[in-house]
Design an enzyme around this catalytic site. Structure first.
Site, short mmCIF file in Angstrom:
data_model
loop_
_atom_site.label_atom_id
_atom_site.label_comp_id
_atom_site.label_asym_id
_atom_site.label_seq_id
_atom_site.Cartn_x
_atom_site.Cartn_y
_atom_site.Cartn_z
N ASP A 182 0.86 -1.19 0.00
CA ASP A 182 0.00 0.00 0.00
C ASP A 182 0.89 1.23 0.00
O ASP A 182 1.84 1.30 0.78
CB ASP A 182 -0.90 0.00 1.24
CG ASP A 182 -2.04 1.02 1.14
OD1 ASP A 182 -1.77 2.16 0.72
OD2 ASP A 182 -3.18 0.68 1.47
N CYS A 310 -20.76 21.78 -22.06
CA CYS A 310 -21.55 22.98 -22.30
C CYS A 310 -22.33 23.38 -21.05
O CYS A 310 -22.53 24.55 -20.78
CB CYS A 310 -22.50 22.75 -23.46
SG CYS A 310 -21.67 21.96 -24.84
#
Lengths: 747, 187
Positions: A182, A310
């Site tokens: 990890d 948009c």
């Protein structure tokens, strides 16, 4: 107890099981009362006595599968299994929280889970009443099984929430050898569920801390902790030798990409994979067994809904749009330009060269950005930063809005006559800067400080009110709408073409000429430029301050309900809720699958995938899917677990050429290769042009082609290459054949 | 090394299919995920006669993620960014599904986009404004840009994005005019 109303059905293939188990538990109590002991493990005599009690309670004799289940119940009555404890504990804990908090719906009424598929096919003859820590597991699966467990070697990817739970389970089960990796360190917010860590562990590497705790829990285990991120960059560590030595892999990851990567590695090395995930109260487990089930990547979730550009740019209608816009704004204003400027200052010549190679109009915009940042718009003191902040306010919350309204006035109609500004398109209104408005003030304050930080300018000591007043006095340009002019003369057209940003090298060089090039000056400037690195958890850095104000001002433009700091932080920081109960449940259920692997079970019907939502509550267990079957040349069947294994090493010690590889396919496999690729690099294709290039390619060895054409380094530890082929059969029809990938040995 | 992703096979076959079709395709530097295709303006539109080089990029998650499309020489259109030539991703995403392949883009999607712009989700606000308010001027502007930037002349109409002029040519056929196509108007 005697008149149970509802049993929760978790496995739709076993309708009657919950009722059977209910009777079994009642029978067990009776058995214990008379015999003063539990049934002996895997003992036929005790089982017969037990079954009689069950049939009595049941009212009739159990038949078929239920009879078998009751017998197995007796055989394993002394077993206490860690995965089961983990799962039941999770469920019970969540129910307790439901009772106390009144949140979510409780289970109604009895919840049983059947994990009898974990038992091996053949009867267990070496079960006994041991007196070591594994006694309760040996009672279920026998001594031989326990010995196997101690010899197992597994790779645990991730040491976070699921990782901690799995580690604990594996320790209690006696899984002998683990490598765990990890890259993260322990943070305070982890402590509510990553329970192997305590407050004094904050800052330590997760894997190391977890390994230490777990080896204390069970000194029989060997746990090796590492800090690597799994991916192409760590393939020298997790190489052929490493992967081949494993018995399996357990994922404990927090993102899909890493899961897909490990899944592909497991398919390549033919290793079982324990996969699980949670999201709040929802969780799932998936078991992947080579040549038995499909892989994790065989199915895909529907894509996450991303906000259309948009909508973000011009037509927001929800606070999420404003928050995303604010986040992008932050990147653009405080990270992007500063980052490019720093890149330039670190190596001016290199930057210029790289910029020229960018696609489309990017060279100009990037160069312009750096010129703006270092020359044209460079602030000299804190006052300049305040002025800049005020200008950004004007630009984002007034000018742009007014321009939009100029192009699309409030009464604008669409081509069908309906109003343009309706439905999801909310008509905006411009904001006028007011230093008394808290949000206006928060914006210029945060923006000014962040701007100053970019240039390492020391802020002047002043109150926020004073800063806002100063900003109010800054003169900003009056709005002039950009009208769309049609060039009516040649001269105008030419001027427009030039202004339109027709990219040419001269223009770019002119820009670069504006930038400082004096070595000493460049170095000095470079040391002062500090691009912002968005960090949501540090309240003193003003990052979230900026995001909240920036977003809420845009919300004000569009009449959207603003969000407070906490809500803004959650959405902009993409914080995902995580609780200990779901984590423990999925970890328990997937650990149970490991029993099946160690017991050598290869029947797909015995494995289980699970889905759950503790809130509803809902649980479902199902059989995994088999991998799809493919065929080529009529009767060659294969699945995702299969491949062409080709040894490119020739008798004389040299390597096959591409041409020879193609011949091999034609002669030995009756396939005509149309296209040969390695990743996205095309090594050979029938349409390769001109003919000389094709000839050259055919004469290259495969690894040579990968290195030169693919422009990739082949590391010392690599022995194989993964190739893809598109093939036809050898008939006149040249039918396209669906073939597996190629693992090619080149040295 | 890892087994190929499920999308890799699709990438291979889709590119093969595109190359075997009538479209003129140039792979950029031997890579399967980035190539240029010649595209002609639809004959029933103001874009008639224009010839563009389209750059297609297949993302890693193709076909689950849509390809990105860019016009390498300038085009005046409400949904195409004037500076970079990028086609509005939303407009692509609204229609893209993993069931489509690359020829859909050149046979159906792009011609329809040019013939029926969507001015209500504009990337080029000026073009959108003109299209809505002054349609004749819009057509004039389109044709103006076509004649300046999209004429098929050797050496190209402009210096924009010269791209990799490789010795790599995988072109199979010439660009045919869209009048010959049997286009399916499904979208």
């Amino acid at each position: 107890m005697t008149a149970p109303s509802d049993f929760v059905l978790t496995d739709f293939g076993k309708f009657e099981r919950p009722a059977t188990y209910h009777a079994c538990f009642r029978a067990l109590a009776k058995f214990q009362a008379t015999a003063n002991d539990l049934p002996k493990p895997h003992d036929e005599a005790d089982a017969t006595k037990f079954m009689n009690l069950v049939n009595e309670i049941n009212g009739s004799e159990l038949q078929g599968a239920e009879k078998e289940a009751a017998k197995k119940f007796s055989f394993t009555a002394r077993a206490k299994l860690q995965p089961v404890a983990s799962a039941i504990g999770a469920i019970a804990a969540q129910e307790a929280v439901k009772a106390v908090s009144g949140k979510f719906s409780p289970i109604k009424q009895w919840w049983y889970v059947c994990l009898q598929e974990c038992l091996p096919v053949n009867p267990i003859t070496d079960a006994k009443i041991a007196d070591n820590r594994y006694a309760s597991q040996i009672a279920a699966f026998g001594q031989g099984f326990q010995d196997k467990m101690l010899k197992q070697k597994w790779f645990l990817v991730g040491s976070g929430a699921i990782g901690c739970e799995l580690l604990k389970n594996f320790a209690m089960m006696g899984l002998g050898n683990l490598i765990i990796t990890d890259m993260d360190t322990i943070e305070r917010s982890n402590l509510n569920r990553q329970f192997l860590f305590r407050s004094w562990d904050v800052g330590k590497h997760k894997a190391s801390a977890a390994a230490e705790v777990v080896m204390r829990m069970n000194p029989d285990m060997k746990v090796e902790a590492q800090n690597n991120r799994v991916g192409e960059d760590s393939q020298d560590v997790y190489n052929d030798e490493f992967m081949e030595s494993l018995d399996g892999v357990a994922n404990a990851l927090d993102n899909v990409d890493a899961r897909l990567y490990m899944d592909r590695r497991c398919v390549y090395y033919s290793k079982p994979l324990l996969e699980s995930g949670t999201l709040g109260t929802m969780g799932n487990t998936q078991i992947v067994i080579p040549n038995v089930t499909e892989s994790y990547g065989s199915s895909r979730d529907p894509p996450e809904k991303s906000i259309p550009i948009c909508t973000l740019k011009n037509f927001p209608n929800a606070i999420e749009h404003c928050l995303q816009w604010a986040r992008d704004n932050f990147e653009g204003l405080f990270t992007g330009q500063a980052g490019s400027a720093k890149q330039y200052l670190s190596d001016p010549a290199d930057f210029a060269a790289k910029t020229e190679k960018l696609p489309g109009n990017e060279p100009l915009t990037t160069a312009q950005g750096v010129v703006d940042f270092l020359v044209d718009q460079k602030p000299n003191d804190f006052n300049d930063c305040i002025e800049w902040a005020r200008e950004r306010f004007e630009e984002n919350y007034s000018t742009t809005i007014l321009q939009l309204l100029h192009n699309f006035p409030p009464d604008q109609k669409t081509s069908t006559g309906a109003p343009f500004w309706s439905g999801p398109k909310r008509c905006p209104k411009a904001l006028k800067f007011d230093p008394a408005d808290e949000t206006h003030r928060d914006y210029v304050v945060a923006a000014a400080y962040l701007r100053a930080e970019n240039y390492s300018i020391t802020p002047t000591k002043m109150s926020n009110e004073e800063l806002a007043k100063f900003a109010a006095e800054v003169k900003v340009a009056e709005f002039k709408p950009k009208s769309v002019k049609i060039a009516t003369t040649d001269a105008e057209a030419k001027a427009e073409a030039e202004a339109g940003g027709g990219f040419d090298s001269d223009h770019l060089s002119q820009m670069f000429a504006k930038l400082p090039s004096d070595i000493s000056k460049v170095a000095e400037m470079n040391s002062k430029i500090v691009p912002a690195d968005f960090e949501k958890d540090d309240d003193s850095n003003r990052h979230i301050d900026f995001i909240v104000a920036c977003s809420n001002l845009r919300a004000a433009n569009y009449g959207i309900e603003p969000a407070d700091r906490s809500k803004s932080k959650r959405i902009a920081g993409r914080i995902i809720p995580a609780i200990a109960t779901t984590t423990a449940l999925v970890a328990g259920l997937i650990s149970a699958e490991l029993y099946k692997i160690v017991n050598g079970i290869d029947d797909i019907e015995k494995y289980r995938n699970t889905f759950m939502n503790l809130a509803i509550p809902a649980f479902s267990f199902s059989e995994p899917m088999a991998p799809p079957k493919n065929t080529y040349l009529g009767d060659n069947h294969w699945t995702l677990w299969d491949r062409f294994d080709i040894d490119g090493r020739k008798q004389d010690g040299s390597e096959m050429t591409i041409g020879e590889l193609l011949d091999h396919f034609k002669n030995d496999r009756k396939l005509e290769v149309q296209m040969l690729s390695s990743g996205v690099t095309l090594l050979y294709s029938f349409f390769l042009n001109p003919p000389k290039k094709k000839q050259d390619r055919l004469a290259m060895t495969v690894s040579e082609a990968v290195k030169t054409v693919g422009k990739r380094q082949i590391a010392d530890h690599e022995r194989y290459l993964v190739l893809d082929v598109c093939c036809n059969d050898l008939t006149e029809a040249e039918e396209d054949q669906d073939v597996p990938y190629v693992r090619y040995r080149f040295r | 090394m890892a087994s190929p992703s499920p999308g890799k096979k699709r990438m291979d076959t889709d590119v093969m299919k595109l190359i075997e079709s009538k479209h003129e395709v140039n792979l950029i530097g031997d890579s399967l995920n980035c190539f240029q295709v010649k595209f002609c303006g639809p004959s029933d539109s103001a874009y008639k006669g224009g010839v563009w080089r389209i750059r297609v990029e297949l993302p890693e998650k193709y076909p689950f993620k849509s390809p990105s499309i860019g016009f390498l020489n300038k085009i005046f259109h409400p949904n195409i960014d004037l500076g970079s030539g990028s086609v509005c991703l939303d407009v692509i995403n609204q229609t893209w599904t993993p069931l489509y392949d690359l020829s859909n883009i050149f046979d159906t999607f792009l011609p329809q986009l040019l013939m029926y712009p969507n001015p209500h989700d504009p990337l080029n606000g000026d073009a959108a404004g003109l299209y809505l308010h002054q349609p004749e001027e819009y057509k004039k502007r389109v044709r103006d840009y076509v004649s300046r930037y999209a004429m098929e002349v050797s050496g190209g109409g402009d210096g924009n994005g010269a791209g990799d002029d490789d010795d790599d040519e995988s072109s199979i056929s010439e660009c045919s005019f869209d009048g010959d196509d049997d286009m399916e108007m499904e979208m």
